[in-house]
Design a protein around this motif. Structure first.
Motif, mmCIF file in Angstrom:
data_model
loop_
_atom_site.group_PDB
_atom_site.id
_atom_site.type_symbol
_atom_site.label_atom_id
_atom_site.label_comp_id
_atom_site.label_asym_id
_atom_site.label_seq_id
_atom_site.Cartn_x
_atom_site.Cartn_y
_atom_site.Cartn_z
ATOM 1 N N ASP A 1 0.986 10.215 5.612
ATOM 2 C CA ASP A 1 2.212 10.389 4.833
ATOM 3 C C ASP A 1 2.659 11.858 4.883
ATOM 4 O O ASP A 1 3.839 12.150 5.071
ATOM 5 C CB ASP A 1 1.989 9.954 3.382
ATOM 6 C CG ASP A 1 3.239 10.151 2.553
ATOM 7 O OD1 ASP A 1 4.106 9.262 2.589
ATOM 8 O OD2 ASP A 1 3.374 11.220 1.911
ATOM 9 N N LYS B 1 -1.247 7.157 -2.339
ATOM 10 C CA LYS B 1 -0.127 8.079 -2.588
ATOM 11 C C LYS B 1 0.670 8.292 -1.298
ATOM 12 O O LYS B 1 0.139 8.791 -0.307
ATOM 13 C CB LYS B 1 -0.665 9.436 -3.064
ATOM 14 C CG LYS B 1 -1.500 9.348 -4.332
ATOM 15 C CD LYS B 1 -0.628 9.281 -5.578
ATOM 16 C CE LYS B 1 -1.439 9.155 -6.841
ATOM 17 N NZ LYS B 1 -1.461 7.770 -7.385
ATOM 18 N N THR B 2 1.954 7.911 -1.354
ATOM 19 C CA THR B 2 2.798 8.027 -0.156
ATOM 20 C C THR B 2 4.161 8.641 -0.498
ATOM 21 O O THR B 2 5.202 8.016 -0.290
ATOM 22 C CB THR B 2 3.001 6.630 0.474
ATOM 23 O OG1 THR B 2 3.539 5.744 -0.529
ATOM 24 C CG2 THR B 2 1.714 6.053 1.007
ATOM 25 N N LYS C 1 -2.821 9.236 2.832
ATOM 26 C CA LYS C 1 -2.148 10.467 2.348
ATOM 27 C C LYS C 1 -1.898 11.437 3.499
ATOM 28 O O LYS C 1 -0.846 12.078 3.579
ATOM 29 C CB LYS C 1 -3.011 11.116 1.252
ATOM 30 C CG LYS C 1 -2.363 12.314 0.561
ATOM 31 C CD LYS C 1 -1.240 11.900 -0.370
ATOM 32 C CE LYS C 1 -0.372 13.087 -0.804
ATOM 33 N NZ LYS C 1 -1.002 13.936 -1.805
ATOM 34 N N SER D 1 3.067 3.924 -2.609
ATOM 35 C CA SER D 1 3.203 4.160 -4.055
ATOM 36 C C SER D 1 4.519 3.609 -4.578
ATOM 37 O O SER D 1 4.577 3.150 -5.715
ATOM 38 C CB SER D 1 2.975 5.622 -4.447
ATOM 39 O OG SER D 1 3.322 6.527 -3.450
ATOM 40 N N CYS D 2 5.569 3.586 -3.735
ATOM 41 C CA CYS D 2 6.843 3.022 -4.216
ATOM 42 C C CYS D 2 6.771 1.512 -4.413
ATOM 43 O O CYS D 2 7.659 0.924 -5.020
ATOM 44 C CB CYS D 2 7.998 3.395 -3.289
ATOM 45 S SG CYS D 2 7.932 2.653 -1.644
ATOM 46 N N ASP E 1 7.862 7.121 0.507
ATOM 47 C CA ASP E 1 8.689 6.708 -0.635
ATOM 48 C C ASP E 1 10.070 7.379 -0.555
ATOM 49 O O ASP E 1 11.097 6.752 -0.802
ATOM 50 C CB ASP E 1 8.042 7.118 -1.961
ATOM 51 C CG ASP E 1 6.695 6.448 -2.184
ATOM 52 O OD1 ASP E 1 6.350 5.537 -1.424
ATOM 53 O OD2 ASP E 1 5.980 6.863 -3.120
ATOM 54 N N GLU F 1 0.805 -1.222 0.000
ATOM 55 C CA GLU F 1 0.000 0.000 0.000
ATOM 56 C C GLU F 1 0.846 1.284 0.000
ATOM 57 O O GLU F 1 0.429 2.312 0.522
ATOM 58 C CB GLU F 1 -0.984 -0.027 1.177
ATOM 59 C CG GLU F 1 -2.031 -1.112 0.950
ATOM 60 C CD GLU F 1 -3.151 -1.126 1.967
ATOM 61 O OE1 GLU F 1 -4.281 -1.425 1.551
ATOM 62 O OE2 GLU F 1 -2.903 -0.866 3.156
ATOM 63 N N ASN G 1 1.556 0.645 -5.818
ATOM 64 C CA ASN G 1 0.103 0.764 -5.610
ATOM 65 C C ASN G 1 -0.472 1.821 -6.552
ATOM 66 O O ASN G 1 0.067 2.916 -6.675
ATOM 67 C CB ASN G 1 -0.218 1.096 -4.154
ATOM 68 C CG ASN G 1 -1.668 0.769 -3.831
ATOM 69 O OD1 ASN G 1 -2.569 1.488 -4.239
ATOM 70 N ND2 ASN G 1 -1.893 -0.338 -3.144
ATOM 71 N N ARG G 2 -1.569 1.479 -7.180
ATOM 72 C CA ARG G 2 -2.109 2.361 -8.217
ATOM 73 C C ARG G 2 -2.932 3.517 -7.666
ATOM 74 O O ARG G 2 -3.149 4.508 -8.326
ATOM 75 C CB ARG G 2 -2.980 1.549 -9.184
ATOM 76 C CG ARG G 2 -2.168 0.892 -10.279
ATOM 77 C CD ARG G 2 -3.016 -0.076 -11.061
ATOM 78 N NE ARG G 2 -3.320 -1.261 -10.257
ATOM 79 C CZ ARG G 2 -4.047 -2.280 -10.667
ATOM 80 N NH1 ARG G 2 -4.591 -2.250 -11.860
ATOM 81 N NH2 ARG G 2 -4.252 -3.324 -9.896
ATOM 82 N N TYR G 3 -3.438 3.348 -6.433
ATOM 83 C CA TYR G 3 -4.380 4.357 -5.926
ATOM 84 C C TYR G 3 -3.822 5.180 -4.779
ATOM 85 O O TYR G 3 -4.141 6.351 -4.631
ATOM 86 C CB TYR G 3 -5.661 3.673 -5.439
ATOM 87 C CG TYR G 3 -6.341 2.831 -6.466
ATOM 88 C CD1 TYR G 3 -6.776 3.376 -7.662
ATOM 89 C CD2 TYR G 3 -6.571 1.466 -6.243
ATOM 90 C CE1 TYR G 3 -7.411 2.602 -8.622
ATOM 91 C CE2 TYR G 3 -7.210 0.687 -7.183
ATOM 92 C CZ TYR G 3 -7.626 1.252 -8.367
ATOM 93 O OH TYR G 3 -8.252 0.476 -9.293
#
Ligand SMILES: [Ca+2]
Length: 488
Positions: A262, A57-58, A259, A49-50, A62, A47, A53-55
């Motif tokens: 993060d 955002k971190t 988000k 983004s690195c 990352d 879960e 994960n497509r949805y």
């Protein structure tokens, strides 16, 4: 040092630290790092983004991975919230630690020694912020009896199910949140913002001494809620997603909460730079148990079909979006899906940037790792091994990385043992052990128990050896316990 003696010495407080001959061996006091340990409750391995994960955002997590070390085989102490925190805090695996059930009724014992006690004895300022889960108010397990100078947040597991609770707790005292009614979705005070503010305040106040900041934050655990004006909600609120478990907003809320935390991690990293303690602070970010396949049923307002639209969860916490491979199971069981967690550790100039490590470790290892960094003395009877040689390099650490002979978990009649590439899983009370070779079968699909009876026999013997009888802590004043969300 025996556990009881250890407690006695902690009880003597500062005086014991100045006695000649008691200074713990290890790094010089001035060099000892601050430690920030952040838990994101329920965040799954894939879960970030690195991780593709497509949805979700971190960007800040990352960046931490780019600047620090990311682990592929860091495993939770248990597949659920309270026991995993107990394992983390005591350095003991599930066969030894005190809190082995999840509903919130079992507290740590008076003689349990926590990470905070270990670090406090070495002169660290100790603060905890978020969900404790190791003992309700009025029990032997409360954080103020276990080494925390301050703990702000929730003590009881279930209390943490609301982000708009009627009160939070500060070091044992209720802090009423006027305007919150017990409604899960709205109120005047959003608990996590208060908890985040206290986290920041603690770092500020203790910037000149070594500190241990245990940020055991609740997001993105449910019941999902976020203030309307939070920038992260504004970013996700108009997504066309309707998947959820209670409402059609749940998936959107989950993404917004990921988000949000993060962003807050980014704020903490910026604060460390501003306070000029960035290079003397090690920051851990991890999940607490394997990811649950949230929102698998899609839109909760529609009748469920036989084939759920998202069989592995809307965000796919255990599904590798790049390869299509997945970990079996999820939160609550002892297959890899219940145990694999994200784990990222950053310490500029000490931990090499951008390293991905496959070192195999789990929550019992946190106590000896932090103790080694702090030059603190460990209690007896812990199950962990320091991972400092992996973090800093074997040369800088002055020793080779030790490996576990085996790793152990138990939960609600399930048992699991990891030995190198082998994993033995007993998926229920009256079920037989299964055996998997994770080097070839990360999805735990091909049971090889019949082919390797000797290996399985050895692992079953480890399981018998690892399990000790559970002796829970208890109540001191039952009137003080959590009574329900509507009670103040
Ligand atoms: Ca959890």
């Amino acid at each position: 040092m025996r556990r009881r003696e250890f407690i006695k010495t902690v009880g003597m407080g500062i005086a014991s630290l100045t006695m000649p001959g008691t200074a713990p061996a290890g790094p010089k006091r001035s060099k000892r790092p601050n430690i920030i340990y952040i838990i994101l409750d329920e965040l799954g391995y894939f879960e970030l983004s690195c991780m593709g994960n497509r949805y979700l955002k971190t960007p800040n997590i990352d960046r931490m991975a780019e600047e620090g070390m990311r682990f592929t085989q860091a495993l939770a102490g248990a597949p659920v919230c309270a026991p995993t925190r107990s394992v983390l805090m005591t350095g003991q695996h599930m066969g030894h630690t005190t809190v082995r059930t999840n509903p919130g009724g079992v507290p740590l014992r008076e003689d349990d020694v926590t990470v905070a006690q270990v670090l406090k004895q070495a002169g660290y300022a100790t603060g905890g912020f978020g969900k404790w889960g190791c003992g309700d108010r009025g029990t032997t397990g409360v954080p103020e009896r276990h080494g925390f100078d301050i703990f702000y947040g929730y003590y009881h597991q279930v209390h943490a199910h609301s982000y708009y609770p009627c009160y939070l707790i500060r070091s044992g005292e209720k802090v009423p949140l006027e305007g919150n009614t017990g409604d899960f979705y709205q109120g005047k005070h959003y608990s996590h913002n208060l908890i985040f503010d206290e986290t920041i305040k603690f770092i500020h106040q203790n910037r000149d001494k070594p500190f241990f900041c245990y940020a055991c934050w609740t997001p993105p655990h449910g019941v999902w809620a976020i203030p309307e004006d939070d920038a992260a909600w504004q970013e996700f609120k108009d997504k066309p997603w309707t998947a959820g478990s209670r409402t059609r907003n749940d998936a959107k809320l989950y993404a917004a909460m990921v988000k949000m935390v993060d962003r807050q991690i980014g704020q903490i990293l910026a604060l460390l730079k501003e306070l000029r303690i960035d290079e003397n602070t090690i920051v851990f970010v991890c999940g607490d148990n394997g990811g649950p396949p949230y929102f698998a049923g899609g839109d909760p307002t529609k009748a469920k079909s036989k084939e759920p639209p998202y069989p592995h969860g809307f965000f796919g916490p255990n599904l590798n979006p790049r390869t299509g491979q997945r970990f079996r199971g999820g939160k609550g069981n002892l297959y890899e899906g219940g145990l694999r967690i994200p784990m990222i550790v950053r310490w500029p100039r000490k931990i090499k940037a951008g390293v991905v490590s496959d070192h195999l470790w789990y929550f019992p290892d946190v106590m000896p790792t932090l103790a080694k960094l702090a030059g603190a003395e460990l209690p007896e009877n812990i199950d962990g091994i320091s991972v400092v040689p992996t973090l800093l390099g074997e040369e800088a650490a002055g020793r080779k990385q030790e490996q576990h002979e085996y790793l152990y978990w138990e939960y609600r009649g399930q048992t699991a043992v990891r030995m190198g590439k082998y994993k033995a899983v007993k998926p229920g009370k009256n079920r037989a052990f299964e055996l998997y070779d994770l080097s070839k079968d990360i999805g735990e699909q091909k049971n090889i128990a019949a082919e390797y009876p000797d290996i399985l026999a050895k692992m079953k013997a480890y399981a018998r050896q690892a399990h000790a009888e559970n002796v829970p802590g208890g109540w001191i004043d039952k009137q003080k316990g959590f009574q329900g969300h509507q009670f103040r």
